[in-house]
Design a protein around this motif. Structure first.
Motif, short mmCIF file in Angstrom:
data_model
loop_
_atom_site.label_atom_id
_atom_site.label_comp_id
_atom_site.label_asym_id
_atom_site.label_seq_id
_atom_site.Cartn_x
_atom_site.Cartn_y
_atom_site.Cartn_z
N UNK A 1 0.76 -1.25 0.71
CA UNK A 1 0.62 -0.15 0.16
C UNK A 1 0.81 1.37 0.04
N UNK A 2 2.35 1.17 -0.16
CA UNK A 2 3.20 2.15 0.33
C UNK A 2 3.75 2.04 -0.95
N UNK A 3 4.95 1.01 -1.01
CA UNK A 3 6.14 1.41 -1.27
C UNK A 3 6.14 1.48 -3.83
N UNK A 4 4.52 0.77 -3.71
CA UNK A 4 3.77 1.16 -5.19
C UNK A 4 3.87 2.70 -5.79
N UNK B 1 7.46 8.28 -6.55
CA UNK B 1 7.32 9.66 -6.61
C UNK B 1 9.48 9.54 -6.18
N UNK B 2 9.67 9.22 -5.95
CA UNK B 2 11.07 9.13 -5.30
C UNK B 2 11.79 9.32 -6.79
N UNK B 3 10.98 8.30 -7.49
CA UNK B 3 12.04 8.71 -9.31
C UNK B 3 11.84 10.16 -9.44
N UNK B 4 10.30 11.10 -9.41
CA UNK B 4 10.42 12.16 -10.21
C UNK B 4 11.02 12.74 -8.60
N UNK B 5 11.02 12.46 -7.70
CA UNK B 5 11.62 13.72 -7.09
C UNK B 5 13.08 13.50 -6.94
N UNK B 6 13.96 12.87 -7.02
CA UNK B 6 15.41 12.36 -7.35
C UNK B 6 15.73 12.37 -8.27
N UNK B 7 14.83 12.62 -9.86
CA UNK B 7 15.51 13.18 -10.75
C UNK B 7 15.31 14.71 -11.34
N UNK B 8 13.52 15.04 -10.12
CA UNK B 8 13.69 16.55 -11.36
C UNK B 8 13.52 17.77 -9.73
N UNK B 9 14.35 17.39 -9.28
CA UNK B 9 14.42 18.13 -7.45
C UNK B 9 15.83 17.96 -6.67
N UNK B 10 15.24 19.17 -6.09
CA UNK B 10 17.34 18.69 -5.35
C UNK B 10 16.43 18.33 -3.83
N UNK C 1 13.74 17.43 4.73
CA UNK C 1 12.89 18.23 3.53
C UNK C 1 11.28 17.15 3.87
N UNK C 2 12.20 16.01 3.44
CA UNK C 2 10.45 15.00 3.87
C UNK C 2 10.01 14.91 4.56
N UNK C 3 10.78 14.50 6.03
CA UNK C 3 10.84 14.09 7.04
C UNK C 3 9.91 15.45 7.77
N UNK C 4 10.58 16.65 7.14
CA UNK C 4 9.68 17.96 8.20
C UNK C 4 8.15 17.83 7.39
N UNK D 1 1.52 11.18 4.59
CA UNK D 1 2.42 11.83 5.85
C UNK D 1 3.51 10.16 5.72
N UNK D 2 2.80 9.26 5.09
CA UNK D 2 3.49 7.88 5.65
C UNK D 2 4.23 7.65 4.66
N UNK D 3 3.94 7.92 3.35
CA UNK D 3 4.39 8.12 2.04
C UNK D 3 5.76 8.60 2.31
N UNK D 4 5.24 9.57 2.50
CA UNK D 4 6.50 10.69 3.07
C UNK D 4 7.78 10.61 4.00
#
Length: 326
Positions: A25-28, A33-42, A47-50, A81-84
């Motif tokens: 229910x979370x990893x998929x 979102x990690x792929x998009x975040x890692x490739x397109x943002x800094x 920051x994700x934890x906060x 929140x848990x996904x982040x």
């Protein structure tokens, strides 16, 4: 610029064993979102934890309002929140930009989020209904959550202690034994003071194979094949969980089937406990029944862990006596 793929995220950030709630229910969602975040943002892990903490506070606020639309909104915010919260660790492993302080912040925010949301949910329902049962449930949930942390830490520490003593006895040495990576991942809780530094493989003159740990790392193996291979290689085979597997012969096949899907056999852990109370309970509005179900589920699995540890200590005593006799 590095371009990460979904395969990279799965290979480099997925845990070998995880809670079924996270796996299904979370990893998929988190992986994409990690792929998009890692490739397109800094964006950094901290920051994700906060951000996860802010969404957690929003969920608590929604729960406090007590009506079903707000309960549904709170459950959604808690899940996001848990996904982040899962994403911060994945970003850290993928980019190698995690920190020791970040791990501490992640742990503290996890606890604040859960206790804040749980209390807001139960106290909000008490204020709205006047039913004192909600107030009674709050300390019960708090006790069980603290108990699972204490129990997990002590069980892991006891298991590591037994392995160290068995390893030393098997080698007939007074030196400090090697601790393999699998020996530090028995439960959700970790105990840094319980692990010894790992020595180079060439310094290990008498390999020792612990059956359950080896099978957990490779669920496609079977115990008999593992024993034969270990004996042929000159390794000493030790099984301190035979008492449990002999009593529950179905356990090994069920565990291996779960592990092949990355699902750990501890089917009702702290993650499921939190998600049932802060997502399933408000979504269904069956807050008391679902919370009670979560408490019973957690308690049952903690009792099983204690029972399994007790049987292991008996096998440990027998193995030590056998080793000391030579």
């Amino acid at each position: 610029m590095t371009s990460f793929t979904l395969a990279d995220v799965r290979e480099r950030t997925y845990k070998k064993r995880d809670a079924w709630w996270t796996v299904f229910l979370v990893d998929p969602l988190a992986a994409r979102l990690v792929v998009w975040t890692a490739n397109r943002t800094t964006i950094t892990p901290n920051q994700l934890t906060f951000s996860a903490g802010v969404l957690g506070l929003g969920a608590a606020g929604c729960f406090a309002l007590a009506t079903w639309p707000w309960l549904m909104a709170g459950a959604l915010l808690f899940h996001l929140s848990f996904v982040l919260d899962c994403m911060d660790g994945k970003i850290a492993r993928l980019k190698g930009n995690g920190s020791v302080f970040g791990a501490w912040v992640d742990f503290v925010f996890d606890r604040i989020r859960f206790f804040g949301c749980m209390l807001a949910l139960l106290i909000g329902q008490w204020a709205a209904t006047g039913n004192v049962l909600y107030l009674i449930l709050a300390p019960v949930v708090t006790f069980l959550d603290l108990f699972r942390y204490l129990n997990g830490s002590q069980v892991a520490k006891t298991r590591r202690s037994m392995r160290r003593q068995l390893r030393v006895a098997a080698r007939g040495s007074n030196g400090s034994p090697t601790v393999s990576p699998s020996e530090t991942a028995d439960t959700e809780a970790t105990d840094p003071d319980g692990a010894d530094p790992e020595r180079p493989a060439e310094a290990d003159p008498a390999p020792v194979v612990f059956i359950e740990e080896a099978l957990r790392d490779n669920p496609d193996l079977d115990a008999e094949t593992l024993r034969n291979d270990a004996h042929e290689s000159g390794a000493r085979v030790i099984d301190v969980h035979r008492g449990f597997t002999d009593r529950f012969r179905w356990y090994t096949s069920v565990r291996n089937a779960l592990l092949r899907g990355r699902v750990r056999p501890h089917l009702f852990s702290g993650i499921e406990f939190e998600m049932f109370i802060c997502i399933l309970a408000p979504l269904t509005t069956l807050i008391v029944p679902v919370t009670l179900l979560a408490c019973v589920g957690l308690l049952v699995f903690e009792v099983v862990i204690i029972y399994k540890l007790w049987l292991a200590t008996r096998d440990f005593t027998a193995e030590m006596a056998k080793l000391q006799r030579g």
